[in-house]
Design a protein around this motif. Structure first.
Motif, mmCIF file in Angstrom:
data_model
loop_
_atom_site.group_PDB
_atom_site.id
_atom_site.type_symbol
_atom_site.label_atom_id
_atom_site.label_comp_id
_atom_site.label_asym_id
_atom_site.label_seq_id
_atom_site.Cartn_x
_atom_site.Cartn_y
_atom_site.Cartn_z
ATOM 1 N N ILE A 36 41.217 40.238 51.748
ATOM 2 C CA ILE A 36 42.089 41.523 51.721
ATOM 3 C C ILE A 36 41.362 42.750 51.330
ATOM 4 C CG2 ILE A 36 44.008 42.683 51.483
ATOM 5 C CD1 ILE A 36 45.522 40.079 51.803
ATOM 6 N N PRO A 37 40.683 42.705 50.251
ATOM 7 C CA PRO A 37 39.825 44.055 49.713
ATOM 8 C C PRO A 37 38.805 44.440 50.346
ATOM 9 C CG PRO A 37 40.512 42.565 48.018
ATOM 10 C CD PRO A 37 40.819 41.868 49.244
ATOM 11 N N MET A 38 37.930 43.202 51.098
ATOM 12 C CA MET A 38 36.790 43.156 51.956
ATOM 13 C C MET A 38 37.143 43.916 53.191
ATOM 14 S SD MET A 38 34.520 39.927 51.096
ATOM 15 C CE MET A 38 33.039 40.595 51.893
ATOM 16 N N ALA A 39 38.317 43.553 53.780
ATOM 17 C CA ALA A 39 38.916 43.972 55.045
ATOM 18 C C ALA A 39 39.170 45.475 54.787
ATOM 19 C CB ALA A 39 39.868 43.330 55.560
ATOM 20 N N LEU A 40 39.828 45.616 53.592
ATOM 21 C CA LEU A 40 40.111 47.321 53.376
ATOM 22 C C LEU A 40 38.920 48.171 53.182
ATOM 23 C CD1 LEU A 40 43.187 46.812 50.883
ATOM 24 C CD2 LEU A 40 43.092 47.745 53.271
ATOM 25 N N GLN A 41 37.751 47.485 52.582
ATOM 26 C CA GLN A 41 36.612 48.256 52.330
ATOM 27 C C GLN A 41 35.949 48.683 53.757
ATOM 28 O OE1 GLN A 41 35.029 48.907 49.493
ATOM 29 N NE2 GLN A 41 33.853 50.057 50.970
ATOM 30 N N ASN A 165 28.890 43.533 46.888
ATOM 31 C CA ASN A 165 28.922 42.059 47.448
ATOM 32 C C ASN A 165 28.674 41.298 46.270
ATOM 33 O OD1 ASN A 165 29.029 41.562 50.650
ATOM 34 N ND2 ASN A 165 27.568 43.457 50.163
ATOM 35 N N VAL A 166 27.957 41.637 45.158
ATOM 36 C CA VAL A 166 27.812 40.672 44.210
ATOM 37 C C VAL A 166 29.131 40.729 43.371
ATOM 38 C CG1 VAL A 166 26.987 40.756 41.547
ATOM 39 C CG2 VAL A 166 25.411 41.189 43.589
ATOM 40 N N CYS A 170 31.754 37.358 42.857
ATOM 41 C CA CYS A 170 32.038 36.910 41.725
ATOM 42 C C CYS A 170 33.595 36.994 41.444
ATOM 43 C CB CYS A 170 31.369 37.723 40.574
ATOM 44 S SG CYS A 170 29.620 37.411 40.387
ATOM 45 N N GLY A 171 34.290 37.371 42.480
ATOM 46 C CA GLY A 171 35.669 37.488 42.455
ATOM 47 C C GLY A 171 36.531 38.878 41.848
ATOM 48 N N TYR A 172 35.630 39.858 41.602
ATOM 49 C CA TYR A 172 36.028 41.196 41.218
ATOM 50 C C TYR A 172 35.946 42.068 42.428
ATOM 51 C CZ TYR A 172 35.057 39.364 36.468
ATOM 52 O OH TYR A 172 34.830 38.686 35.467
ATOM 53 N N ALA A 173 37.249 41.997 43.226
ATOM 54 C CA ALA A 173 37.442 42.909 44.382
ATOM 55 C C ALA A 173 37.993 44.297 43.950
ATOM 56 C CB ALA A 173 38.433 42.149 45.215
ATOM 57 N N LEU A 174 38.741 44.514 42.940
ATOM 58 C CA LEU A 174 39.197 46.070 42.541
ATOM 59 C C LEU A 174 38.169 47.065 42.649
ATOM 60 C CD1 LEU A 174 41.623 47.613 42.031
ATOM 61 C CD2 LEU A 174 41.304 47.025 39.702
ATOM 62 N N PHE A 175 37.164 46.890 41.934
ATOM 63 C CA PHE A 175 36.118 47.998 41.838
ATOM 64 C C PHE A 175 35.271 48.219 42.970
ATOM 65 C CE2 PHE A 175 36.793 47.216 37.406
ATOM 66 C CZ PHE A 175 37.082 48.306 36.759
ATOM 67 N N THR A 177 36.476 48.080 46.060
ATOM 68 C CA THR A 177 37.516 48.556 46.727
ATOM 69 C C THR A 177 37.558 50.202 46.372
ATOM 70 O OG1 THR A 177 38.629 46.624 47.336
ATOM 71 C CG2 THR A 177 40.039 48.558 47.841
ATOM 72 N N LEU A 178 37.741 50.294 45.001
ATOM 73 C CA LEU A 178 37.872 51.824 44.603
ATOM 74 C C LEU A 178 36.511 52.583 44.685
ATOM 75 C CD1 LEU A 178 39.375 51.146 40.966
ATOM 76 C CD2 LEU A 178 40.669 51.925 43.013
ATOM 77 N N GLY A 179 35.512 51.769 44.701
ATOM 78 C CA GLY A 179 34.095 52.488 45.215
ATOM 79 C C GLY A 179 34.211 52.994 46.487
ATOM 80 N N GLY A 180 34.844 52.132 47.577
ATOM 81 C CA GLY A 180 35.027 52.561 49.037
ATOM 82 C C GLY A 180 35.989 54.004 49.060
#
Length: 217
Positions: A36-41, A165-166, A170-175, A177-180
């Motif tokens: 979901i965070p990748m899709a939002l990105q 992507n790194v 590693c499972g850290y999706a929040l940062f 997304t915030l970067g986006g």
């Protein structure tokens, strides 16, 4: 299809069984937490591009054509960045699974070196002619301005693809997304200013600023 047939017939551990079709709640949760965070990105990036395009359309067809030609050069470079980013997502996930952060850091540095080498392509003068058919005299100035402003900022853009992507691997999706979100805000602010001033330079700076601010974040 041939690869799938080979895997299912020759690799025993990957052969499908009845129990494999049962929904795994834990596995589904992990997939959604990452997906979901990748899709939002991707959505955030698309929204920023639409806002910038709206500002660009105010400047006339010649400027739009010039910007399009310049973006083709950019897209050639970012194809390499995207490939490198997806590679690092898989590589990081695998090494995160065996708790080898040392290998992740090493791969990260190698990917950065490879990505930076592709930036050289973007500043070669002949690249523009590959994507624009006809008389270049009316557009070459605009194209050159875009490449000059955004060219060096391809380096933080490559960094974004890799680090984002790194982290996701590693499972850290929040940062990521915030970067986006940071990227969207920066691009939108400069696009608004460029639209008010009807400035092509402002359009170029909007992309560059988005990459730099998101890269710093």
């Amino acid at each position: 299809i041939l690869c799938l047939v080979f895997l299912l017939t020759k690799v025993d551990i990957l052969k499908l069984k009845k129990e494999h079709f049962k929904l795994d709640p834990i596995g589904a949760k992990i997939q959604l937490n990452i997906g979901i965070p990748m899709a939002l990105q991707f959505s955030i990036t698309a929204i920023g591009t639409m806002i910038l395009q709206a500002a660009l359309n105010l400047l006339g067809s010649t400027v739009v054509a010039s910007y399009t030609a310049a973006c083709k050069v950019e897209q050639l470079v970012t194809q390499a960045f995207q490939a490198m980013g997806m590679t690092m997502a898989t590589y990081s996930a695998q090494n995160w699974g065996i708790h080898s952060t040392k290998r992740i850091r090493k791969g990260q540095k190698t990917a950065m070196v490879l990505s930076c080498s592709f930036v050289v392509l973007a500043i070669l003068p002949f690249m523009t002619s590959l994507f624009f058919d006809g008389d270049l005299t009316t557009v070459i100035g605009y194209v050159r301005e875009y490449i000059q402003i955004c060219g060096l900022c391809f380096i933080p853009l490559g960094m974004i693809f890799i680090y984002r992507n790194v982290l996701q691997g590693c499972g850290y999706a929040l940062f990521p997304t915030l970067g986006g979100v940071v990227e969207l805000i920066s691009r939108s602010v400069f696009a608004f200013i460029a639209a008010r001033a009807k400035s092509y330079t402002g359009i170029c700076v909007a992309n560059a600023s988005a990459w730099v601010t998101a890269g710093i974040f």
